[in-house]
Motif scaffolding. Structure first.
Motif, PDB file in Angstrom:
ATOM      1  N   LEU A 230      13.608   3.742 -10.082  1.00  0.00           N
ATOM      2  CA  LEU A 230      12.224   4.077 -10.396  1.00  0.00           C
ATOM      3  C   LEU A 230      11.900   5.522 -10.026  1.00  0.00           C
ATOM      4  O   LEU A 230      12.365   6.033  -8.999  1.00  0.00           O
ATOM      5  CB  LEU A 230      11.272   3.145  -9.643  1.00  0.00           C
ATOM      6  N   ALA A 231      11.082   6.157 -10.856  1.00  0.00           N
ATOM      7  CA  ALA A 231      10.625   7.520 -10.590  1.00  0.00           C
ATOM      8  C   ALA A 231       9.108   7.568 -10.698  1.00  0.00           C
ATOM      9  O   ALA A 231       8.506   6.834 -11.483  1.00  0.00           O
ATOM     10  CB  ALA A 231      11.245   8.513 -11.569  1.00  0.00           C
ATOM     11  N   PHE A 232       8.511   8.444  -9.909  1.00  0.00           N
ATOM     12  CA  PHE A 232       7.057   8.649  -9.949  1.00  0.00           C
ATOM     13  C   PHE A 232       6.789  10.104 -10.301  1.00  0.00           C
ATOM     14  O   PHE A 232       7.315  11.011  -9.657  1.00  0.00           O
ATOM     15  CB  PHE A 232       6.411   8.320  -8.601  1.00  0.00           C
ATOM     16  N   VAL A 233       5.971  10.318 -11.334  1.00  0.00           N
ATOM     17  CA  VAL A 233       5.627  11.657 -11.802  1.00  0.00           C
ATOM     18  C   VAL A 233       4.127  11.859 -11.649  1.00  0.00           C
ATOM     19  O   VAL A 233       3.341  10.967 -11.974  1.00  0.00           O
ATOM     20  CB  VAL A 233       6.025  11.845 -13.285  1.00  0.00           C
ATOM     21  N   SER A 234       3.734  13.023 -11.149  1.00  0.00           N
ATOM     22  CA  SER A 234       2.316  13.334 -11.077  1.00  0.00           C
ATOM     23  C   SER A 234       2.102  14.788 -11.475  1.00  0.00           C
ATOM     24  O   SER A 234       2.850  15.673 -11.053  1.00  0.00           O
ATOM     25  CB  SER A 234       1.762  13.099  -9.667  1.00  0.00           C
ATOM     26  N   ALA A 235       1.088  15.027 -12.304  1.00  0.00           N
ATOM     27  CA  ALA A 235       0.798  16.377 -12.777  1.00  0.00           C
ATOM     28  C   ALA A 235      -0.689  16.525 -13.052  1.00  0.00           C
ATOM     29  O   ALA A 235      -1.379  15.545 -13.314  1.00  0.00           O
ATOM     30  CB  ALA A 235       1.591  16.687 -14.046  1.00  0.00           C
ATOM     31  N   CYS A 236      -1.176  17.761 -13.005  1.00  0.00           N
ATOM     32  CA  CYS A 236      -2.593  18.015 -13.247  1.00  0.00           C
ATOM     33  C   CYS A 236      -2.858  18.265 -14.720  1.00  0.00           C
ATOM     34  O   CYS A 236      -1.980  18.678 -15.468  1.00  0.00           O
ATOM     35  CB  CYS A 236      -3.066  19.205 -12.423  1.00  0.00           C
ATOM     36  N   ALA A 237      -4.091  18.008 -15.117  1.00  0.00           N
ATOM     37  CA  ALA A 237      -4.503  18.269 -16.499  1.00  0.00           C
ATOM     38  C   ALA A 237      -5.724  19.171 -16.525  1.00  0.00           C
ATOM     39  O   ALA A 237      -6.397  19.286 -17.528  1.00  0.00           O
ATOM     40  CB  ALA A 237      -4.797  16.958 -17.217  1.00  0.00           C
ATOM     41  N   GLY A 238      -6.038  19.817 -15.420  1.00  0.00           N
ATOM     42  CA  GLY A 238      -7.172  20.730 -15.357  1.00  0.00           C
ATOM     43  C   GLY A 238      -8.471  20.003 -15.062  1.00  0.00           C
ATOM     44  O   GLY A 238      -8.642  18.824 -15.357  1.00  0.00           O
ATOM     45  N   GLY A 239      -9.428  20.712 -14.462  1.00  0.00           N
ATOM     46  CA  GLY A 239     -10.751  20.156 -14.209  1.00  0.00           C
ATOM     47  C   GLY A 239     -10.775  19.004 -13.229  1.00  0.00           C
ATOM     48  O   GLY A 239     -11.664  18.165 -13.264  1.00  0.00           O
ATOM     49  N   GLY A 240      -9.790  18.931 -12.333  1.00  0.00           N
ATOM     50  CA  GLY A 240      -9.753  17.858 -11.349  1.00  0.00           C
ATOM     51  C   GLY A 240      -9.134  16.583 -11.859  1.00  0.00           C
ATOM     52  O   GLY A 240      -9.222  15.536 -11.219  1.00  0.00           O
ATOM     53  N   ILE A 241      -8.492  16.630 -13.034  1.00  0.00           N
ATOM     54  CA  ILE A 241      -7.865  15.443 -13.621  1.00  0.00           C
ATOM     55  C   ILE A 241      -6.368  15.458 -13.313  1.00  0.00           C
ATOM     56  O   ILE A 241      -5.708  16.482 -13.431  1.00  0.00           O
ATOM     57  CB  ILE A 241      -8.080  15.396 -15.149  1.00  0.00           C
ATOM     58  N   TRP A 242      -5.850  14.313 -12.918  1.00  0.00           N
ATOM     59  CA  TRP A 242      -4.423  14.192 -12.610  1.00  0.00           C
ATOM     60  C   TRP A 242      -3.869  12.910 -13.219  1.00  0.00           C
ATOM     61  O   TRP A 242      -4.598  11.937 -13.398  1.00  0.00           O
ATOM     62  CB  TRP A 242      -4.193  14.165 -11.088  1.00  0.00           C
ATOM     63  N   VAL A 243      -2.596  12.926 -13.515  1.00  0.00           N
ATOM     64  CA  VAL A 243      -1.932  11.755 -14.071  1.00  0.00           C
ATOM     65  C   VAL A 243      -0.854  11.272 -13.109  1.00  0.00           C
ATOM     66  O   VAL A 243      -0.221  12.071 -12.408  1.00  0.00           O
ATOM     67  CB  VAL A 243      -1.297  12.073 -15.452  1.00  0.00           C
ATOM     68  N   GLY A 244      -0.669   9.978 -13.061  1.00  0.00           N
ATOM     69  CA  GLY A 244       0.444   9.369 -12.338  1.00  0.00           C
ATOM     70  C   GLY A 244       1.231   8.515 -13.313  1.00  0.00           C
ATOM     71  O   GLY A 244       0.644   7.803 -14.134  1.00  0.00           O
ATOM     72  N   MET A 245       2.557   8.588 -13.259  1.00  0.00           N
ATOM     73  CA  MET A 245       3.403   7.831 -14.177  1.00  0.00           C
ATOM     74  C   MET A 245       4.582   7.232 -13.425  1.00  0.00           C
ATOM     75  O   MET A 245       5.127   7.856 -12.517  1.00  0.00           O
ATOM     76  CB  MET A 245       3.949   8.739 -15.294  1.00  0.00           C
ATOM     77  N   ILE A 246       4.964   6.022 -13.815  1.00  0.00           N
ATOM     78  CA  ILE A 246       6.160   5.399 -13.260  1.00  0.00           C
ATOM     79  C   ILE A 246       7.185   5.228 -14.375  1.00  0.00           C
ATOM     80  O   ILE A 246       6.882   4.668 -15.429  1.00  0.00           O
ATOM     81  CB  ILE A 246       5.842   4.035 -12.616  1.00  0.00           C
ATOM     82  N   LEU A 247       8.389   5.746 -14.149  1.00  0.00           N
ATOM     83  CA  LEU A 247       9.491   5.607 -15.076  1.00  0.00           C
ATOM     84  C   LEU A 247      10.540   4.676 -14.486  1.00  0.00           C
ATOM     85  O   LEU A 247      10.712   4.618 -13.266  1.00  0.00           O
ATOM     86  CB  LEU A 247      10.159   6.967 -15.353  1.00  0.00           C
ATOM     87  N   GLU A 248      11.236   3.972 -15.348  1.00  0.00           N
ATOM     88  CA  GLU A 248      12.364   3.146 -14.920  1.00  0.00           C
ATOM     89  C   GLU A 248      13.606   3.568 -15.711  1.00  0.00           C
ATOM     90  O   GLU A 248      13.551   3.693 -16.931  1.00  0.00           O
ATOM     91  CB  GLU A 248      12.090   1.658 -15.154  1.00  0.00           C
ATOM     92  N   ARG A 249      14.689   3.779 -15.005  1.00  0.00           N
ATOM     93  CA  ARG A 249      15.930   4.224 -15.679  1.00  0.00           C
ATOM     94  C   ARG A 249      16.416   3.182 -16.665  1.00  0.00           C
ATOM     95  O   ARG A 249      16.413   1.980 -16.380  1.00  0.00           O
ATOM     96  CB  ARG A 249      17.017   4.488 -14.625  1.00  0.00           C
ATOM     97  N   TYR A 250      16.816   3.659 -17.828  1.00  0.00           N
ATOM     98  CA  TYR A 250      17.367   2.763 -18.854  1.00  0.00           C
ATOM     99  C   TYR A 250      18.819   2.450 -18.504  1.00  0.00           C
ATOM    100  O   TYR A 250      19.612   3.331 -18.194  1.00  0.00           O
ATOM    101  CB  TYR A 250      17.301   3.441 -20.223  1.00  0.00           C
ATOM    102  N   VAL A 251      19.146   1.173 -18.555  1.00  0.00           N
ATOM    103  CA  VAL A 251      20.515   0.727 -18.308  1.00  0.00           C
ATOM    104  C   VAL A 251      20.949  -0.144 -19.476  1.00  0.00           C
ATOM    105  O   VAL A 251      20.258  -1.096 -19.840  1.00  0.00           O
ATOM    106  CB  VAL A 251      20.610  -0.075 -16.974  1.00  0.00           C
TER     107      VAL A 251
END
Length: 252
Positions: A230-251
């Motif tokens: 599992l991976a967790f990604v977080s990034a900003c989108a400006g104006g105080g907005i942020w995204v969180g994402m969870i990825l799972e490796r394909y096997v």
């Protein structure tokens, strides 16, 4: 944004030395990842007067002695933000294919990872414009029933070194987690050996509009390279907005 990062380092008692050390870490890890071939998914492009560019060219390993000489950029003379510990403006583009597993196989492509869950958060831009990663991380992990230690790979956008450290300290602070995240106790910070292990925006750069995909593909490539799940990604989108994402490796 620079003023906000300075206010955050003051609020979380983060020193200039800590900020510079983190920036140096980003450049060192990106340099090592480039040397080891981990950042080889760059499409070469010919640039007039520069020639063929086939790798990120903003990675500059330096020394604490050199970066500590720079004066604060925003809040003088006591701020922590300098040109050396901020993500720099750079040209760049990124692309990825998002489709179903079935369609990928029809096209003869092998998926890298599944996008399992995501959410957006919006914070008060006066005091918390750069604290989105802490909120996104806490809310998304709580939503899916995972803990910090369940995540093998962490990839956060590095706007400023001080901003990254403030969010890490926020997650590891009982007061912040209880009073701002409505948790019973602190969530805890990710282990640094799992965090932005191939460098980040401080060293690789931050081309507006391209960083999100860069983060996702780096996370997917790290899952494969490090045999994580599992991976967790977080990034900003400006104006105080942020995204969180969870990825799972394909096997297969």
């Amino acid at each position: 944004m620079g003023h906000a990062s300075d206010r955050m380092t003051a609020a979380f008692a983060i020193t200039r030395r800590e900020v510079d050390d983190y920036a140096l870490r980003s450049h060192k890890l990106a340099w090592q990842a480039t040397r080891d071939g981990h950042l080889s998914d760059v499409e070469p492009i010919f640039v007039p007067k520069k020639g063929l560019v086939s790798k990120d060219n903003g990675i500059r390993p330096s020394s604490l002695e050199e970066v500590s000489k720079l004066k604060p950029t925003f809040i003088k003379p006591h701020g922590t933000v300098t040109a050396a510990n901020s993500s720099y403006l750079t040209d760049g583009a990124s692309a990825c294919l998002i489709t179903t597993e079935e369609r990928a196989k029809e096209l003869g492509l092998k998926p890298k990872a599944y996008l399992r869950q995501h959410l957006y958060v919006a914070q008060d831009i006066r005091d918390q414009v750069l604290l989105g990663p802490a909120y996104a991380t806490a809310k998304l992990l709580q939503q899916v029933g995972l803990s910090i230690d369940d995540i093998d790979v962490w990839e956060w956008h590095e706007a400023y070194a001080g901003q990254v450290l403030a969010n890490l300290k926020a997650l590891d602070c009982d007061y912040f987690c209880q009073n701002h995240l409505a948790l019973q106790h602190k969530l805890g910070a990710p282990k640094m050996e799992r965090f932005n292990a191939w460098g980040g925006s401080l060293s690789i750069g931050h081309p507006f509009g391209a960083t999100g995909i860069r983060l996702v593909t780096t996370a997917a490539n790290r899952l494969i390279s490090e045999n994580g799940r599992l991976a967790f990604v977080s990034a900003c989108a400006g104006g105080g907005i942020w995204v969180g994402m969870i990825l799972e490796r394909y096997v297969d």
